[in-house]
Scaffold this active site. Structure first.
Site, PDB file in Angstrom:
ATOM      1  N   ARG A   1       9.535   6.044  -3.353  1.00 21.47           N
ATOM      2  CA  ARG A   1       9.960   6.910  -4.460  1.00 21.47           C
ATOM      3  C   ARG A   1      11.364   7.448  -4.249  1.00 21.47           C
ATOM      4  NH1 ARG A   1       5.569  10.316  -2.336  1.00 21.47           N
ATOM      5  NH2 ARG A   1       3.750   9.397  -3.310  1.00 21.47           N
ATOM      6  N   TYR A  45      -9.747  -5.133   3.451  1.00 25.50           N
ATOM      7  CA  TYR A  45      -9.050  -3.930   3.898  1.00 25.50           C
ATOM      8  C   TYR A  45      -9.314  -2.807   2.884  1.00 25.50           C
ATOM      9  CZ  TYR A  45      -4.783  -1.633   5.869  1.00 25.50           C
ATOM     10  OH  TYR A  45      -3.879  -0.788   6.465  1.00 25.50           O
ATOM     11  N   ARG A  70       0.823  -1.216   0.000  1.00 24.24           N
ATOM     12  CA  ARG A  70       0.000   0.000   0.000  1.00 24.24           C
ATOM     13  C   ARG A  70       0.857   1.265   0.000  1.00 24.24           C
ATOM     14  NH1 ARG A  70      -5.202  -0.143   2.485  1.00 24.24           N
ATOM     15  NH2 ARG A  70      -4.749   1.717   3.686  1.00 24.24           N
ATOM     16  N   GLU A 101      -3.386   6.339  19.267  1.00 19.03           N
ATOM     17  CA  GLU A 101      -4.075   5.151  18.743  1.00 19.03           C
ATOM     18  C   GLU A 101      -3.332   3.889  19.173  1.00 19.03           C
ATOM     19  OE1 GLU A 101      -5.277   5.826  14.643  1.00 19.03           O
ATOM     20  OE2 GLU A 101      -4.998   3.696  14.255  1.00 19.03           O
ATOM     21  N   ASP A 117     -10.231   0.896   1.389  1.00 22.56           N
ATOM     22  CA  ASP A 117     -10.252   2.330   1.648  1.00 22.56           C
ATOM     23  C   ASP A 117     -11.627   2.874   1.244  1.00 22.56           C
ATOM     24  OD1 ASP A 117      -7.767   2.838   2.769  1.00 22.56           O
ATOM     25  OD2 ASP A 117      -6.774   2.876   0.818  1.00 22.56           O
ATOM     26  N   ARG A 167       0.312   5.666  16.625  1.00 20.89           N
ATOM     27  CA  ARG A 167       0.415   7.023  16.069  1.00 20.89           C
ATOM     28  C   ARG A 167      -0.326   8.029  16.938  1.00 20.89           C
ATOM     29  NH1 ARG A 167      -2.584   5.316  10.363  1.00 20.89           N
ATOM     30  NH2 ARG A 167      -4.340   4.270  11.309  1.00 20.89           N
ATOM     31  N   ARG A 191      -8.486  -6.749  13.945  1.00 21.86           N
ATOM     32  CA  ARG A 191      -7.748  -5.900  14.868  1.00 21.86           C
ATOM     33  C   ARG A 191      -8.707  -4.852  15.391  1.00 21.86           C
ATOM     34  NH1 ARG A 191      -3.690  -7.645  17.327  1.00 21.86           N
ATOM     35  NH2 ARG A 191      -2.597  -5.653  17.486  1.00 21.86           N
TER      36      ARG A 191
HETATM   37  P1  FAD Z   1     -18.301   1.076   8.784  1.00 21.66           P
HETATM   38  O1  FAD Z   1     -17.911   2.493   8.689  1.00 21.66           O
HETATM   39  O2  FAD Z   1     -17.655   0.199   9.763  1.00 21.66           O
HETATM   40  O3  FAD Z   1     -19.887   1.006   8.940  1.00 21.66           O
HETATM   41  C1  FAD Z   1     -20.559  -0.149   9.376  1.00 21.66           C
HETATM   42  C2  FAD Z   1     -21.693   0.291  10.270  1.00 21.66           C
HETATM   43  O4  FAD Z   1     -22.506  -0.836  10.563  1.00 21.66           O
HETATM   44  C3  FAD Z   1     -21.207   0.833  11.630  1.00 21.66           C
HETATM   45  O5  FAD Z   1     -21.687   2.139  11.819  1.00 21.66           O
HETATM   46  C4  FAD Z   1     -21.792  -0.152  12.639  1.00 21.66           C
HETATM   47  O6  FAD Z   1     -22.204   0.470  13.838  1.00 21.66           O
HETATM   48  C5  FAD Z   1     -22.976  -0.721  11.877  1.00 21.66           C
HETATM   49  N1  FAD Z   1     -23.369  -2.048  12.357  1.00 21.66           N
HETATM   50  C6  FAD Z   1     -22.572  -3.142  12.490  1.00 21.66           C
HETATM   51  N2  FAD Z   1     -23.309  -4.170  12.997  1.00 21.66           N
HETATM   52  C7  FAD Z   1     -24.558  -3.712  13.175  1.00 21.66           C
HETATM   53  C8  FAD Z   1     -25.761  -4.295  13.680  1.00 21.66           C
HETATM   54  N3  FAD Z   1     -25.804  -5.554  14.118  1.00 21.66           N
HETATM   55  N4  FAD Z   1     -26.871  -3.531  13.737  1.00 21.66           N
HETATM   56  C9  FAD Z   1     -26.859  -2.243  13.332  1.00 21.66           C
HETATM   57  N5  FAD Z   1     -25.751  -1.635  12.854  1.00 21.66           N
HETATM   58  C10 FAD Z   1     -24.630  -2.373  12.770  1.00 21.66           C
HETATM   59  N6  FAD Z   1      -9.976   4.795   4.319  1.00 21.66           N
HETATM   60  C11 FAD Z   1      -9.485   5.761   3.500  1.00 21.66           C
HETATM   61  O7  FAD Z   1      -9.870   5.848   2.331  1.00 21.66           O
HETATM   62  N7  FAD Z   1      -8.566   6.677   3.978  1.00 21.66           N
HETATM   63  C12 FAD Z   1      -8.104   6.649   5.260  1.00 21.66           C
HETATM   64  O8  FAD Z   1      -7.278   7.494   5.642  1.00 21.66           O
HETATM   65  C13 FAD Z   1      -8.593   5.625   6.123  1.00 21.66           C
HETATM   66  N8  FAD Z   1      -8.153   5.564   7.402  1.00 21.66           N
HETATM   67  C14 FAD Z   1      -8.656   4.589   8.225  1.00 21.66           C
HETATM   68  C15 FAD Z   1      -8.206   4.571   9.526  1.00 21.66           C
HETATM   69  C16 FAD Z   1      -8.695   3.613  10.401  1.00 21.66           C
HETATM   70  C17 FAD Z   1      -8.208   3.602  11.833  1.00 21.66           C
HETATM   71  C18 FAD Z   1      -9.638   2.652   9.949  1.00 21.66           C
HETATM   72  C19 FAD Z   1     -10.166   1.583  10.869  1.00 21.66           C
HETATM   73  C20 FAD Z   1     -10.092   2.676   8.634  1.00 21.66           C
HETATM   74  C21 FAD Z   1      -9.606   3.637   7.749  1.00 21.66           C
HETATM   75  N9  FAD Z   1     -10.069   3.732   6.450  1.00 21.66           N
HETATM   76  C22 FAD Z   1      -9.558   4.700   5.612  1.00 21.66           C
HETATM   77  C23 FAD Z   1     -11.125   2.819   5.931  1.00 21.66           C
HETATM   78  C24 FAD Z   1     -12.536   3.366   6.103  1.00 21.66           C
HETATM   79  O9  FAD Z   1     -12.811   3.536   7.474  1.00 21.66           O
HETATM   80  C25 FAD Z   1     -13.534   2.378   5.493  1.00 21.66           C
HETATM   81  O10 FAD Z   1     -13.245   2.191   4.135  1.00 21.66           O
HETATM   82  C26 FAD Z   1     -15.003   2.791   5.621  1.00 21.66           C
HETATM   83  O11 FAD Z   1     -15.311   3.457   6.799  1.00 21.66           O
HETATM   84  C27 FAD Z   1     -15.846   1.539   5.541  1.00 21.66           C
HETATM   85  O12 FAD Z   1     -17.222   1.847   5.545  1.00 21.66           O
HETATM   86  P2  FAD Z   1     -18.262   0.699   5.830  1.00 21.66           P
HETATM   87  O13 FAD Z   1     -19.615   1.273   5.585  1.00 21.66           O
HETATM   88  O14 FAD Z   1     -17.882  -0.532   5.111  1.00 21.66           O
HETATM   89  O15 FAD Z   1     -18.077   0.301   7.377  1.00 21.66           O
HETATM   90  N1  UDP Z   2       3.533   0.846   7.950  1.00 24.54           N
HETATM   91  C1  UDP Z   2       4.768   0.801   8.557  1.00 24.54           C
HETATM   92  N2  UDP Z   2       5.284   1.937   9.100  1.00 24.54           N
HETATM   93  C2  UDP Z   2       4.630   3.116   9.066  1.00 24.54           C
HETATM   94  C3  UDP Z   2       3.368   3.162   8.435  1.00 24.54           C
HETATM   95  C4  UDP Z   2       2.843   2.002   7.895  1.00 24.54           C
HETATM   96  O1  UDP Z   2       5.389  -0.255   8.623  1.00 24.54           O
HETATM   97  O2  UDP Z   2       5.152   4.119   9.598  1.00 24.54           O
HETATM   98  C5  UDP Z   2       2.976  -0.422   7.391  1.00 24.54           C
HETATM   99  C6  UDP Z   2       2.110  -1.165   8.412  1.00 24.54           C
HETATM  100  O3  UDP Z   2       2.291  -2.557   8.203  1.00 24.54           O
HETATM  101  C7  UDP Z   2       0.717  -0.749   8.027  1.00 24.54           C
HETATM  102  C8  UDP Z   2       0.828  -0.686   6.502  1.00 24.54           C
HETATM  103  O4  UDP Z   2       2.148  -0.172   6.277  1.00 24.54           O
HETATM  104  O5  UDP Z   2      -0.257  -1.677   8.448  1.00 24.54           O
HETATM  105  C9  UDP Z   2      -0.212   0.183   5.826  1.00 24.54           C
HETATM  106  O6  UDP Z   2      -0.115   1.501   6.345  1.00 24.54           O
HETATM  107  P1  UDP Z   2      -1.291   2.536   6.258  1.00 24.54           P
HETATM  108  O7  UDP Z   2      -0.810   3.848   6.737  1.00 24.54           O
HETATM  109  O8  UDP Z   2      -1.890   2.449   4.890  1.00 24.54           O
HETATM  110  O9  UDP Z   2      -2.292   1.916   7.339  1.00 24.54           O
HETATM  111  P2  UDP Z   2      -3.764   2.348   7.796  1.00 24.54           P
HETATM  112  O10 UDP Z   2      -3.907   3.814   7.576  1.00 24.54           O
HETATM  113  O11 UDP Z   2      -4.682   1.524   6.951  1.00 24.54           O
HETATM  114  O12 UDP Z   2      -3.786   1.954   9.216  1.00 24.54           O
END
Ligand code: FAD
Ligand code: UDP
Length: 368
Positions: free
Chosen positions: A179, A349, A175, A301, A351, A281, A250
């Site tokens: 560069r 996984y 991911r 986090e 985005d 982070r 996780r």
């Molecule tokens: P969710 O947002 O998880 O929505 C699912 C919903 O279902 C929740 O609100 C939950 O409460 C509900 N639900 C579950 N079970 C039930 C039930 N039984 N009854 C009623 N409701 C229920 N993506 C990016 O593009 N850029 C980023 O920088 C990025 N950073 C991230 C950082 C973190 C820490 C994490 C965890 C993810 C990140 N993502 C990022 C990914 C992004 O969060 C997801 O792609 C997106 O939120 C997924 O949407 P979703 O609708 O699939 O799931």
């Molecule tokens: N990663 C790492 N060092 C960093 C940042 C990321 O080794 O400083 C690795 C780590 O395994 C992580 C993966 O790269 O799970 C993807 O990173 P990203 O920032 O895309 O993770 P997310 O935002 O999805 O948590």
């Protein structure tokens, strides 16, 4: 007297997948009900305002995509700012730019040119002697050599995933860009930014005119709501009451703190890559929107293995879980009028841009 209502779609989850699906189906004239067990919409992209700062309650979210159609799609619902993600990594008392680029290499080895950096990396790769990378450790070393792996990848990845890098799939590290230019943009995508008025407003606009019930757990109300099709965006193994066993996830713990200073760390995202720092982070939320408030809000986090009662965040896409997920998919295939969507429903996984693309293609396949 309660009015009896039958829906075309019951959408479980008011996150991004559920909101996009509901918007599109409503626009096609279908009757949709969206439920969520949380007390707010937007799922994991939910932002809440604290002292004028949009705080990302479930972790930092930066929107990025190379898909022009998806970019145009989200821009119907919000305006994005010009934020470019450029995290820095702290290792002991050393500080490096991410992703791995000439700024990182120059700081690590005191060199200046791409040729010098390539020479060091290629030597380290040769010395490691890996023919075909079979896991994350081998993949990382084959890309950037041992120094970068030891300082910036090994500890962070083991904290994030709770597993040794030799036990993780290689794709996770692919991911990250590599560069040989002085460019700290974390993403290679054509489009990037943060919604100026927050992700929650964006999802609110997606859900305009659609019936939404919050604090409503599907498993509590499933027999009370009648719908032709259920779209379920929670964990697929939970839907089947874990009958084939638990998929692994996780979980995360967020420790959020308001600080009486204007600028705590000078950047939105600072990664702590050493294994002995317990968090992965620290996010300083105001920097996502160039905030000028007199105070600031930061979030540490922490990553942990999911156990019943925790929030699942990241699917662990290793071979054991992939195999088990396939078996759940087979079960799902035997049911009529049931669709699994999103990061938890599809155990991927994803985005945000991929979640939107997946929801739009799901709508299309329903209309064939
Ligand atoms: P969710 O947002 O998880 O929505 C699912 C919903 O279902 C929740 O609100 C939950 O409460 C509900 N639900 C579950 N079970 C039930 C039930 N039984 N009854 C009623 N409701 C229920 N993506 C990016 O593009 N850029 C980023 O920088 C990025 N950073 C991230 C950082 C973190 C820490 C994490 C965890 C993810 C990140 N993502 C990022 C990914 C992004 O969060 C997801 O792609 C997106 O939120 C997924 O949407 P979703 O609708 O699939 O799931
Ligand atoms: N990663 C790492 N060092 C960093 C940042 C990321 O080794 O400083 C690795 C780590 O395994 C992580 C993966 O790269 O799970 C993807 O990173 P990203 O920032 O895309 O993770 P997310 O935002 O999805 O948590």
């Amino acid at each position: 007297m309660e009015i009896y209502m039958k829906y075309d779609y019951l959408i479980v989850g008011a996150g991004l997948f559920g909101a996009v699906f509901a918007r599109e189906m409503t626009d096609l004239g279908r009757k949709c009900l969206v439920i969520d067990k949380r007390d707010h919409i937007a799922g994991n992209i939910y932002t809440e305002e604290i002292d004028g700062i949009h705080v990302h309650r479930y972790g930092a979210h930066i929107f990025h995509t190379s898909d022009k159609k998806i970019w145009e799609y989200v821009n119907q619902f919000t305006e994005f700012n010009q934020y470019i993600n450029s995290p820095v990594a702290v290792y002991g008392d050393e500080l490096y730019n991410l992703p791995f680029n000439m700024n990182t290499f120059s700081r690590m080895w005191g060199i200046r040119t791409p040729a010098q950096a390539k020479e060091i990396i290629e030597r380290q790769i040769r010395e490691a002697g890996i023919a075909e990378p079979a896991n994350l450790e081998e993949q990382a070393i084959s890309l950037v050599g041992t120094d970068v792996y030891e300082k910036l990848i090994k500890g962070y990845t083991q904290k994030q995933w709770g597993r040794k890098c030799t036990e993780l799939p290689a794709f996770i590290i692919k991911r990250l860009p590599l560069r040989f230019t002085y460019d700290n943009n974390y993403f290679n995508d054509r489009y990037q930014g943060i919604p100026i008025d927050g992700y929650t407003r964006m999802v609110e606009r997606m859900l305009e005119g659609i019936e939404v019930r919050l604090d409503t757990d599907y498993f509590r109300v499933r027999h009370e709501i009648e719908a032709d099709t259920t779209v379920y965006t929670g964990p697929i193994d939970e839907y089947f009451d874990y009958s084939l066993g638990h998929l692994q996830y996780r979980s995360l713990r967020f420790e959020t703190e308001k600080m009486e200073c204007e600028n705590y760390q000078g950047n939105a995202v600072v990664n702590y890559t050493a294994a002995d720092v317990p968090y992965t982070r620290i996010i300083e939320h105001k920097h996502f929107t160039f905030g000028k408030q007199p105070v600031t809000v930061i979030t540490r986090e922490y990553s942990s293995e999911w156990k019943p009662g925790d929030e699942p965040y990241y699917p662990v896409n290793d071979s054991r879980n992939t195999e088990l997920y396939r078996k759940y998919q087979e079960l799902a295939g035997q049911e009529q009028g049931l669709i699994f969507g999103g990061r938890l429903g599809q155990y991927q996984y994803f985005d945000m841009d991929k979640v939107i693309a997946s929801a739009l293609s799901c709508v299309q396949s329903q209309n064939k």
